[in-house]
Design an enzyme around this catalytic site. Sequence first.
Site, PDB file in Angstrom:
ATOM      1  N   ALA A  33       0.863  -1.192   0.000  1.00  0.00           N
ATOM      2  CA  ALA A  33       0.000   0.000   0.000  1.00  0.00           C
ATOM      3  C   ALA A  33       0.898   1.240   0.000  1.00  0.00           C
ATOM      4  CB  ALA A  33      -0.963  -0.008   1.192  1.00  0.00           C
ATOM      5  N   HIS A  38       6.963   5.763   1.602  1.00  0.00           N
ATOM      6  CA  HIS A  38       7.775   4.597   1.223  1.00  0.00           C
ATOM      7  C   HIS A  38       8.735   4.965   0.086  1.00  0.00           C
ATOM      8  CE1 HIS A  38       3.963   2.553   2.714  1.00  0.00           C
ATOM      9  NE2 HIS A  38       4.880   1.967   3.455  1.00  0.00           N
ATOM     10  N   GLN A  62       2.075  -9.318  13.398  1.00  0.00           N
ATOM     11  CA  GLN A  62       2.097  -8.025  14.087  1.00  0.00           C
ATOM     12  C   GLN A  62       0.710  -7.397  14.216  1.00  0.00           C
ATOM     13  OE1 GLN A  62       4.845  -6.382  10.935  1.00  0.00           O
ATOM     14  NE2 GLN A  62       3.737  -4.490  11.354  1.00  0.00           N
TER      15      GLN A  62
HETATM   16  O1  PAF Z   1       6.506  -0.575   9.058  1.00  0.00           O
HETATM   17  C1  PAF Z   1       6.064  -1.556   8.442  1.00  0.00           C
HETATM   18  O2  PAF Z   1       5.565  -1.441   7.331  1.00  0.00           O
HETATM   19  C2  PAF Z   1       6.155  -2.936   9.067  1.00  0.00           C
HETATM   20  O3  PAF Z   1       5.963  -2.878  10.443  1.00  0.00           O
HETATM   21  C3  PAF Z   1       7.464  -3.682   8.720  1.00  0.00           C
HETATM   22  C4  PAF Z   1       8.689  -2.956   9.269  1.00  0.00           C
HETATM   23  C5  PAF Z   1       7.594  -3.820   7.220  1.00  0.00           C
HETATM   24  C6  PAF Z   1       7.445  -5.078   9.338  1.00  0.00           C
HETATM   25  O4  PAF Z   1       6.356  -5.814   8.894  1.00  0.00           O
END
Ligand code: PAF
Length: 286
Positions: A33, A38, A62
């Site tokens: 996404a 990013h 997570q």
């Molecule tokens: O920040 C994120 O997008 C996630 O927590 C990560 C670091 C890719 C781990 O899944």
Amino acid sequence: MQTVKTLHMLRTALAQLRAAPGTRIALVPTMGALHEGHLTLVRRARAEADHVVVSIFVNPKQFGPNEDLDAYPRQLAADAAMLEGEGVGLLWAPDAAAMYPAGFATNISVSGVSDGLCGAARPGHFDGVATVVCKLFNQVQPDMAFFGEKDFQQLAVIRTMARDLDLAAPHADRIIGVPTVRETDGLAMSSRNRYLSPEHRAAAAALPRAMQAASAALAAGAGVDETLAQLQAALLAAGFSSVDYAVLADAASLAPLDTLTDAPARLLVAARIGGTRLIDNMAVPH
Ligand code: PAF
């Protein structure tokens, strides 16, 4: 850009990239996404490394049982097109079975820095982050890795994990935090902003505004308790339904501070608006 979905394909592709002596590889771990935040990490990585590997994996470990795992936006084709446009060479996009094969039984837990703030509201979240990031580091063995400072506690957890486990690739001091990218009204970019209705999206800009005001007040000598109370009141008045935490913390240990000292300090907030939990953090000048 090559997209690989198995560990075997990843290792073959990495071996090709490493064939040239001295090649530096950067990893940008993501859950997809993708947005400008990013892409800023990717550009930083490209400026410092010869090749950039981006991982996209929506990590089930997570997410808590009542969190947004199923609803989390997934758009691999659109993400891949964006990364291709940024000159990324390799996209690592495993599925859950490739990341956690049957019998997977290991958990990495970083105590202390994981415990308060988001860790208190999201039990197990940082174990899931530490476990998947440790795996991503071992899979890619990058020379450096880039993370957004938007997830400030996550960055502290990952650095502690890399230091405590003597990780070599990347070394803890090659885990690079990149300043938060913001919308024009100051809201920190996040994949979760798309959950906000137009009305809540407009009101959400009160978060960075109130934090800037609090940060300036603290820097000018205002009391910590009084400033944090004003910050919370400002968020509730702007339409936030609750404030999970609003804390002044030591920027390295994340231990709460009741007064500003010479050590770097960070203001960290998590607050809910329209069912969406937003987080943000800012350095407090001293
Ligand atoms: O920040 C994120 O997008 C996630 O927590 C990560 C670091 C890719 C781990 O899944």
